[in-house]
Design an enzyme around this catalytic site. Structure first.
Site, PDB file in Angstrom:
ATOM      1  N   SER A  30      11.973 -32.560 -37.962  1.00 40.58           N
ATOM      2  CA  SER A  30      10.697 -32.736 -38.653  1.00 40.58           C
ATOM      3  C   SER A  30      11.010 -32.730 -40.141  1.00 40.58           C
ATOM      4  O   SER A  30      12.122 -32.388 -40.560  1.00 40.58           O
ATOM      5  CB  SER A  30       9.709 -31.624 -38.289  1.00 40.58           C
ATOM      6  OG  SER A  30      10.288 -30.347 -38.487  1.00 40.58           O
ATOM      7  N   LEU A  39       2.307 -17.764 -31.392  1.00 39.44           N
ATOM      8  CA  LEU A  39       2.457 -18.818 -30.394  1.00 39.44           C
ATOM      9  C   LEU A  39       2.929 -20.076 -31.117  1.00 39.44           C
ATOM     10  O   LEU A  39       2.270 -20.521 -32.061  1.00 39.44           O
ATOM     11  CB  LEU A  39       1.126 -19.097 -29.690  1.00 39.44           C
ATOM     12  CG  LEU A  39       1.094 -20.357 -28.811  1.00 39.44           C
ATOM     13  CD1 LEU A  39       1.972 -20.185 -27.567  1.00 39.44           C
ATOM     14  CD2 LEU A  39      -0.341 -20.712 -28.415  1.00 39.44           C
ATOM     15  N   ILE A  84       3.417 -23.952 -30.554  1.00 36.80           N
ATOM     16  CA  ILE A  84       3.135 -25.081 -29.668  1.00 36.80           C
ATOM     17  C   ILE A  84       4.103 -26.202 -30.019  1.00 36.80           C
ATOM     18  O   ILE A  84       4.017 -26.798 -31.090  1.00 36.80           O
ATOM     19  CB  ILE A  84       1.674 -25.546 -29.814  1.00 36.80           C
ATOM     20  CG1 ILE A  84       0.720 -24.408 -29.481  1.00 36.80           C
ATOM     21  CG2 ILE A  84       1.412 -26.755 -28.922  1.00 36.80           C
ATOM     22  CD1 ILE A  84      -0.752 -24.755 -29.674  1.00 36.80           C
ATOM     23  N   GLY A  85       5.025 -26.487 -29.118  1.00 35.26           N
ATOM     24  CA  GLY A  85       6.064 -27.472 -29.382  1.00 35.26           C
ATOM     25  C   GLY A  85       7.187 -26.824 -30.175  1.00 35.26           C
ATOM     26  O   GLY A  85       7.345 -27.075 -31.369  1.00 35.26           O
ATOM     27  N   GLY A 114      10.417 -27.132 -30.176  1.00 36.81           N
ATOM     28  CA  GLY A 114      11.636 -27.850 -30.522  1.00 36.81           C
ATOM     29  C   GLY A 114      12.872 -27.116 -30.048  1.00 36.81           C
ATOM     30  O   GLY A 114      12.894 -26.505 -28.978  1.00 36.81           O
ATOM     31  N   TRP A 115      13.918 -27.161 -30.879  1.00 33.45           N
ATOM     32  CA  TRP A 115      15.163 -26.484 -30.545  1.00 33.45           C
ATOM     33  C   TRP A 115      15.208 -25.047 -31.075  1.00 33.45           C
ATOM     34  O   TRP A 115      16.257 -24.428 -31.116  1.00 33.45           O
ATOM     35  CB  TRP A 115      16.347 -27.272 -31.082  1.00 33.45           C
ATOM     36  CG  TRP A 115      16.637 -28.515 -30.291  1.00 33.45           C
ATOM     37  CD1 TRP A 115      17.341 -28.605 -29.117  1.00 33.45           C
ATOM     38  CD2 TRP A 115      16.236 -29.850 -30.604  1.00 33.45           C
ATOM     39  NE1 TRP A 115      17.397 -29.908 -28.692  1.00 33.45           N
ATOM     40  CE2 TRP A 115      16.728 -30.702 -29.578  1.00 33.45           C
ATOM     41  CE3 TRP A 115      15.510 -30.429 -31.649  1.00 33.45           C
ATOM     42  CZ2 TRP A 115      16.516 -32.082 -29.577  1.00 33.45           C
ATOM     43  CZ3 TRP A 115      15.288 -31.796 -31.635  1.00 33.45           C
ATOM     44  CH2 TRP A 115      15.790 -32.610 -30.610  1.00 33.45           C
ATOM     45  N   CYS A 173      10.535 -45.813 -40.255  1.00 31.19           N
ATOM     46  CA  CYS A 173       9.768 -44.630 -40.653  1.00 31.19           C
ATOM     47  C   CYS A 173       9.952 -44.320 -42.139  1.00 31.19           C
ATOM     48  O   CYS A 173       8.984 -43.995 -42.841  1.00 31.19           O
ATOM     49  CB  CYS A 173      10.174 -43.432 -39.810  1.00 31.19           C
ATOM     50  SG  CYS A 173       9.734 -43.564 -38.063  1.00 31.19           S
TER      51      CYS A 173
END
Length: 410
Positions: free
Chosen positions: A166, A201, A203-204, A206-207, A390
């Site tokens: 990200s 929490l 959410i998502g 990642g690694w 991108c």
């Protein structure tokens, strides 16, 4: 303006064939592109040996394109950005700097929007495929696996050592990527306003880069993901830290309440149809007064409806089911759930630089044979194009990345 003699002969030869008979039609298509460029310029070498300058009336991104076949314009006209990639993959056009080409289209997005969208009979099968890949519960697992479960060995050679996939936040131009990623992670943690002992929490997850930082700062963390590859990596990297829990859980199935929520570039994988469920899950998970720290990628509000009706290159080839956010719509959903929108920070050019660094590392890894052998040259070219596409989008301003804080009213 005319192309050099040697280039003219070579390019004209490539333009021979049935499509060459429609040269006037294709030049009219270039005329429409010219009319849509308000800033920046594009020099086009055409298959019939001409050299045309499109735009050029005001400063902006500038580059050149060689059209080796008129078919490239056919693909652009019918398939939009996905068709333009297909033409590039087939060698029908080339550019010494595709990033600037994508930045030019992004910068002139209002005037060129129609040129970047699929239409006619080409759009119908693309929309059907996109609909079949929507992010219902089963679809989400498949879509996440399609992108993230390519294997940890694919991502490790070109992401930073912390495995943050990200945008970083750069404090200066010479800052190392890993340090800039740490700055981003710390900014997210700061937004949660949590203290040691509090539970977040994610959410998502990642690694696990944010999880590791939060755990080392004394927080507890429940990370959810649908990627088996990422879950295994996150568990391994935090094995010696207390307070970590990672589960293969859909955000819609989260229960219980937490002191805070973090979610970094997860919302783009949800899809517009499921934004209300995603925002509702955040609201349910937060204790009264709790804060959610989000990082999301947004699309130009004014042009969003056209984008949403289309199926672009990324949705077709890289991230099925994905959709960038319309900030005004997403904010309205959050506020309807009792979440106050605070502390917005946009840093799109930082994402452009992150992508530039990733691409340099990706190209080096490919050249050194460090990518897994199952990924052939065509796949490597696809991902190189994706990173350039991108980067150009962020440099041109058509897309942006923001961090914001959502505070649950007590």
């Amino acid at each position: 303006m005319n192309a050099p003699v040697q280039d003219t002969a070579r390019v004209a030869a490539r333009g021979s064939g049935p499509l060459a008979l429609f040269g006037r039609f294709f030049h009219r298509q270039l005329d429409r592109l010219d009319q849509g460029i308000d800033a920046g310029s594009l020099e086009v070498f055409t298959p019939d040996g001409q050299a045309r300058l499109l735009g050029g009336s005001a400063a902006g991104p500038a580059t050149t394109v060689t059209l080796r076949s008129w078919r490239a314009l056919v693909r652009l006209a019918t398939g939009g950005s996905a068709g333009w990639y297909e033409a590039w993959e087939k060698g029908e056009w080339s550019s010494p700097d595709p990033v600037q080409l994508f930045a030019l289209f992004s910068h002139n997005r209002a005037g060129l929007a129609a040129q970047a969208r699929a239409r006619g009979l080409s759009l119908l099968p693309r929309r059907l495929m996109h609909w079949l890949r929507r992010n219902h519960r089963g679809g989400s697992r498949k879509n996440i696996a399609f992108h993230y479960d390519l294997g940890n060995d694919f991502y490790t050679p070109w992401l930073d050592p912390g495995m943050s996939y990200s945008s970083a936040i750069f404090r200066d131009a010479d800052e190392a990527l890993e340090a800039a990623q740490d700055t981003k992670l710390q900014a997210i943690l700061d937004r949660t306003a949590t203290r040691p002992g509090d539970t977040i929490l994610e959410i998502g997850c990642g690694w696990g880069s944010f999880a590791e930082l939060a755990l080392r700062r004394g927080r507890k963390l429940h990370g959810i993901t649908l990627s088996t590859e990422q879950k295994a990596w996150a568990e391994a990297r935090t094995a010696g830290l207390e307070g970590a829990r990672f589960t293969l859980t859909d955000y819609r199935d989260v229960d219980g309440q937490y002191d805070a929520v973090a979610s970094i570039e997860m919302a783009e994988a949800v899809g517009r149809e499921f934004w209300p469920a995603y925002v509702s899950a955040i609201a349910r998970a937060l204790k009264p007064g709790g804060r959610a720290a989000l990082q999301v990628i947004t699309f130009d509000d004014a042009l969003f409806e056209g984008y949403a009706r289309n199926v672009d290159f990324i949705q077709t080839y890289v991230f099925p089911g994905g959709m960038l956010l319309r900030e005004s719509e997403f904010r309205a959903l959050a506020e309807a759930e009792g979440l106050e929108w605070q502390e917005r920070h946009a840093f799109g050019l930082d994402y452009a630089e992150t992508l530039r660094r990733w691409r340099a590392r990706f190209d080096a890894a490919a050249a050194e044979g460090l990518l897994p052998p199952q990924f052939d040259e065509r796949f490597v070219r696809l991902w190189r194009y994706y990173l350039m596409y991108c980067e150009g989008g962020f440099r041109g301003g058509g897309i942006d990345v923001i961090q914001m804080t959502l505070v649950k009213r007590g």
